[in-house]
Design an enzyme around this catalytic site. Structure first.
Site, short mmCIF file in Angstrom:
data_model
loop_
_atom_site.label_atom_id
_atom_site.label_comp_id
_atom_site.label_asym_id
_atom_site.label_seq_id
_atom_site.Cartn_x
_atom_site.Cartn_y
_atom_site.Cartn_z
N ASP A 78 14.73 12.24 -30.77
CA ASP A 78 13.57 11.61 -30.15
C ASP A 78 12.51 12.63 -29.77
OD1 ASP A 78 14.75 9.12 -30.30
OD2 ASP A 78 15.59 9.21 -28.26
N ARG A 81 19.77 5.41 -22.26
CA ARG A 81 19.77 5.93 -23.63
C ARG A 81 20.60 7.21 -23.77
NH1 ARG A 81 16.48 4.51 -27.45
NH2 ARG A 81 16.38 6.66 -28.23
N GLU A 134 0.82 -1.21 0.00
CA GLU A 134 0.00 0.00 0.00
C GLU A 134 0.85 1.27 0.00
OE1 GLU A 134 -3.54 2.13 -0.14
OE2 GLU A 134 -3.18 -0.02 -0.37
#
Length: 242
Positions: free
Chosen positions: A173, A158, A120
């Site tokens: 990108d 990356r 939780e």
């Protein structure tokens, strides 16, 4: 870069396939020594024989809450294993949204310590004491922070020099690089062989060999696509820490 992950499911960060960070670009980067990923099981720092890391919440309610002491001890032990200071990050849906500028800022850090909670939640007292940067990968809830940590690590890798075959590919990108106005756009459409497929041809401008025209076409396409799909990106710069 060194990345330490504290989790109750360390197998998700294995250097061996089929773990997500053992294949493709992350796998190659790890094998090349560009990034070191160490997963530590928080259960190893539990104080009871059952290696318990959670308990029922005070006040009642569903779910379980991660205990303070095992996580506190795990953080301190892992940080002491290397003299390089670690930037602490907690993966949580309540955190700062993960964006490309934030990834770029974190990629400059020599060492990160990622806390992948489960159940939780985590006892608020240990969060306050650890004071991590809290990051969310989206407005939804996962079973735990492990998959969010995988997403963050993949995005970071990356950007590491040598991780991609073409060093300039991450500059084209979506969301990077910023325009001169400080905006970050969605990427343009891409095409490859054959020139015609199911009656649809590749745009002529991409076949003419004029790189200036190609660049102009791609920028126009980025602006148009961003205006259609993410008009909010055209109205404000994207800051690392909104």
């Amino acid at each position: 870069m060194r990345i330490d992950v504290l989790t109750t499911f360390p197998e998700l960060f294995s250097p061996d396939p089929p773990a997500a960070l053992a294949v493709s670009i992350p796998g190659r980067a790890r094998r090349a020594g560009l990034v070191q990923i160490n997963a530590t099981d928080i259960r190893a720092y539990a104080t009871d024989k059952h290696q318990k890391t959670d308990d029922r919440p005070f006040g009642g309610g569903p779910g379980m809450v991660m205990l303070c002491q095992p996580l506190w001890d795990a953080v301190n032990a892992v940080e002491a294993a290397d003299t390089t200071p670690a930037k602490r990050i907690l993966l949580t849906p309540q955190g700062t949204p993960l964006t490309q500028p934030l990834v770029e800022a974190l990629a400059k850090e020599p060492r990160l310590l990622l806390i992948a909670g489960h159940y939780e939640g985590i006892d608020e007292r240990v969060i306050e004491r650890l004071a991590p940067l809290e990051i969310s990968v989206g407005d939804y809830v996962l079973s735990g922070g492990e998959l969010a940590a995988v997403v963050l690590i993949d995005a970071l890798i990356r950007l590491l020099p040598g991780a991609l075959g073409d060093e300039g590919s991450n500059q084209a990108d979506s969301f990077s690089p910023a325009t001169p106005e400080g905006l970050r756009l969605l990427d343009c459409p891409h095409y490859t062989r054959p020139r015609e497929w199911m009656g649809v041809s590749v745009p002529d401008v991409l076949l003419g060999g004029d790189h200036a025209k190609v660049d102009a076409w791609r920028l126009d396409q980025k602006l148009a696509r961003t205006a259609r799909r993410r008009p909010d990106l055209l109205s404000r710069p994207m800051d690392p820490f909104p």
